[in-house]
Enzyme design. Structure first.
Site, PDB file in Angstrom:
ATOM      1  CE1 TYR A   1      -4.811  -0.930   4.328  1.00  0.00           C
ATOM      2  CE2 TYR A   1      -4.058   0.641   4.277  1.00  0.00           C
ATOM      3  CZ  TYR A   1      -4.153  -0.125   3.716  1.00  0.00           C
ATOM      4  OH  TYR A   1      -4.525  -0.625   2.587  1.00  0.00           O
TER       5      TYR A   1
ATOM      6  CB  SER B   1      -0.813   0.086   1.318  1.00  0.00           C
ATOM      7  OG  SER B   1      -1.184   1.122   1.181  1.00  0.00           O
TER       8      SER B   1
END
Length: 707
Positions: free
Chosen positions: A596, A583
């Site tokens: 996250y 990510s």
């Protein structure tokens, strides 16, 4: 897992019976069909019934009256299954069409058996109506017989008669002289002449058994020909079942099927695959069907397996003989390596003994069929469909041996005859005409989160280039739905689905075992399963923090850990690849998403560590960092979308997509297919010299620049 098998006294379990075919003809369907369509209908009925013929086996024909496009006159045309077709699935364009008078006129060019190959070269000159479908080598068997409709099939019950020392006597006993017998002759023009002359010398016969090759029969119309073919096979099956009734096959069973055989196969197949070095990687297929277990566990197993197969259709798929393994030693890598190497040496010796001055170069010498008492049958080939079909054909060969031994001694193909078929120049020419394989043919990938947008897009990209893919996802319904769609698009052989929660180590281990058992090993891991959450630090609970790390860090760790032993097996074949779907947040700080982003950062650092550890084993490890893949992504369907919209103070609908698009340097949306393209590149040989890298697919984000 215990690989040892139980050796027991011979038991007298009844032999497996032959399936007895029945007619599937539907007069209401046939009434609507043209003569050519009736031939197709008959062919499809025969070919789709595996009690009648095996995949790709057999051929059918009809002599039909057509209008000559050159003269406008009526002319007789032979419609016959074209080369390489399958009568069970073919369409009308699968038939070769040839002028019958020209075919009959070819005999003036024939001077004897040495002209068989030459005669094949004349077949294209007989083509009717510019039909581009190549005629098969069996065309003369159909054209030289004076009958309107002809079927030539290779069912197990028939080949059992044709490959037995007692076959000729049994043929006379079953049919009372109505079915003739011709000794072995390789398919071609000479066999067609022999068959024609035999029928002429024996008026009134209704078919001919071709030793080692099958049966050929005929009738005046399509339905009568179909019924005749099915009836003859049923007669043979019933006769053999009578001989087999009440007694064991193959001398009785001496090895009991191992209850852990599926797990044994999952462990064994990647290790065998790793030892099968060559130009292209192998894919495996495992079967523990009743035929395989009956055969490999029998007293006569070693003797019969060494003889090889009989029917040319079987032999071309399975090689001269299988590799047989001692189940007590299959956990020993040194033993497996020695056995595979010894097989290659035996194959090379066979080639040297039998080669002709003009023989093609020796082909791949690795075994195709591997048999293990108590475990079953494993087959290897350069694509999954061929591996599966090789297994099915050896299953046919087992049935043949069972029936042949029930009425006499099983007779395999003579070694020189087998070689001359395998290395037939016409067969070599056919192989040379085949298109080059796609770049990922022979590769096996497992994609976690396979039911999601990025996972499914990545799987589709790999499948499009020829890979086999195991889709792993915790959503059983969704992953099976995606798998079914891919099976319809790419074929059932190349894709499987398994339920796998990447936080559950037992499920992860089971997913990789299933991949090994279904395909033979692993070449590419795409670790993609993920979640997303957004919360300020004061609202981030320990449970939320742990959940992110469980899926995004521990999940990537567990999948890598269990992939590693499979990936290491392919070092000598050019290595393997792990791709983490990371990510942008793994390298760029994100307010309100600490759990996250931190978990993604941990996964990315794990990838760097694994790149160091994997390099000596030929395992490359790289990362793709997406950003804002909203469209098609399951993660963005839930609370994450609302949370990120609130964090960025925009509407959760189109406004959110516009926000991320306009935030990027290139002002473009990032789609699942974009991530899939990068994952494919990192998983393929195109990136063979890249490891420890990150590729950002984010339309440009300066905060995520890695250097």
């Amino acid at each position: 897992m215990n690989a040892e098998t139980t050796i027991s006294p011979r038991n007298a379990a009844a032999a497996l019976p032959f399936a007895v075919p029945t007619s599937r003809w539907d007069d209401s369907v046939a009434a609507r069909l043209s003569p050519a369509e009736l031939l197709l209908y008959r062919s499809n009925l025969l070919g789709s019934d595996l009690t009648v013929t095996n995949f790709g086996g057999g051929n059918t024909s009809a002599k039909l009256t057509e209008t000559d496009p050159l003269t406008g006159a009526s002319t007789e045309v032979l419609w016959v299954k074209g080369s390489g077709g399958d009568i069970g699935s073919m369409k009308l364009d699968g038939f070769a069409t040839l002028y019958q008078d020209k075919l009959l006129g070819l005999e003036k060019h024939y001077a004897g058996p040495d002209d068989d190959d030459k005669m094949v070269g004349f077949l294209p000159h007989c083509t009717f109506n510019l039909n581009g479908r190549a005629a098969s080598i069996d065309t003369p068997l159909h054209s030289l017989l004076p009958f309107a409709h002809v079927d030539h099939v290779h069912p197990d019950a028939i080949i059992a008669l044709a490959a037995s020392s007692g076959g000729e006597a049994a043929t006379k006993e079953i049919w009372g002289g109505k079915i003739g017998w011709l000794g072995w002759k390789r398919p071609g023009y000479t066999l067609g002449v022999m068959l024609r002359d035999y029928v002429a010398a024996n008026p009134g016969i209704e078919g001919v058994m071709l030793a080692g090759h099958g049966i050929i029969c005929w009738a005046d119309d399509a339905k009568a020909c179909y019924d005749h073919t099915v009836r003859l096979i049923a007669d043979a099956a019933n006769y053999l079942n009578g001989k087999l009734a009440g007694g064991p096959a193959f001398g009785g069973q001496v090895v009991t099927p191992n209850p852990e055989r599926a797990a044994i196969a999952a462990d064994l197949m990647p290790r065998l695959r790793g030892f099968m070095t060559g130009a292209r990687r192998k894919l495996g297929h495992f079967s523990d069907d009743a035929e395989a277990l009956e055969f490999v566990g029998s007293a006569d197993f070693a003797r019969l397996a060494a003889l090889g197969t009989s029917c040319p259709d079987h032999f071309l798929r399975t090689k001269i003989a299988p590799l047989t393994l001692d189940p007590a030693r299959i956990q020993d890598d040194a033993y497996l390596a020695e056995q595979v190497s010894a097989y290659r040496d035996l194959y090379a010796a066979y080639y040297e003994r039998c080669k002709r001055p003009n023989s093609p170069a020796m082909r791949d010498s690795n075994p195709v069929v591997v048999l293990v008492p108590g475990v079953g049958r494993i087959t290897f080939a350069t694509d999954k469909t061929t591996a599966r079909l090789a297994g099915e054909f050896y299953g046919n060969a087992i049935n043949v041996m069972r029936g042949a031994e029930a009425i006499g001694d099983y007779i395999a193909l003579d070694e020189q005859e087998a070689f001359d078929i395998e290395y037939w120049l016409l067969e070599e020419a056919k192989l040379q005409r085949m298109p080059a394989p796609k770049p990922m043919v022979g590769r096996i990938a497992l994609v976690t989160g396979g039911a999601g947008g990025i996972g499914a897009a990545t799987a589709a990209r790999l499948l499009r280039e020829g890979a086999c893919v195991m889709l792993a996802d915790r959503d059983a319904t969704a992953v099976q739905e995606v798998c079914n769609g891919f099976a319809g698009q790419f074929g059932k052989d190349v894709v499987r689905a398994t339920v796998c929660d990447v936080t559950d180590e037992a499920q992860v281990a089971a997913a990789f075992a299933a991949t090994a058992r279904e395909f033979g090993g692993l070449d590419v891991l795409v670790a993609n399963a993920g979640i997303a959450s957004s919360a300020p630090i004061e609202q981030t609970t320990v449970e939320l923090w742990n959940r992110n790390f469980d899926v995004l860090a521990q999940g990537y760790f567990l999948t890598s850990k269990h992939a590693w032993p499979l990936l290491k097996r392919m070092k000598e074949q050019g290595g393997t690849s792990v791709v983490f779907i990371g990510s942008k947040n793994a390298v760029a700080a994100a307010a309100g998403a600490s759990a996250y982003a931190s978990a993604k950062a941990a996964a990315n650092h794990l990838a760097r560590c694994l790149a160091l550890e994997g390099a000596p084993e030929g395992i490359r490890v790289n990362v793709v960092n997406p950003d804002a893949v909203i469209r098609g992504s399951k993660i963005w369907d839930g609370d994450w979308r609302k949370e990120r919209a609130a964090s960025n103070k925009v509407d959760a609908g189109d406004e959110l997509e516009a926000h991320y698009r306009n935030r990027s340097m290139l002002k473009r949306d990032v789609l699942p297919e974009d991530i899939a393209e990068a994952a494919y590149w990192l998983g393929s040989d195109q990136s063979a010299k890249s490891t420890g890298n990150m590729i950002n697919v984010d339309a440009g984000n300066v905060q995520a620049f890695t250097r």
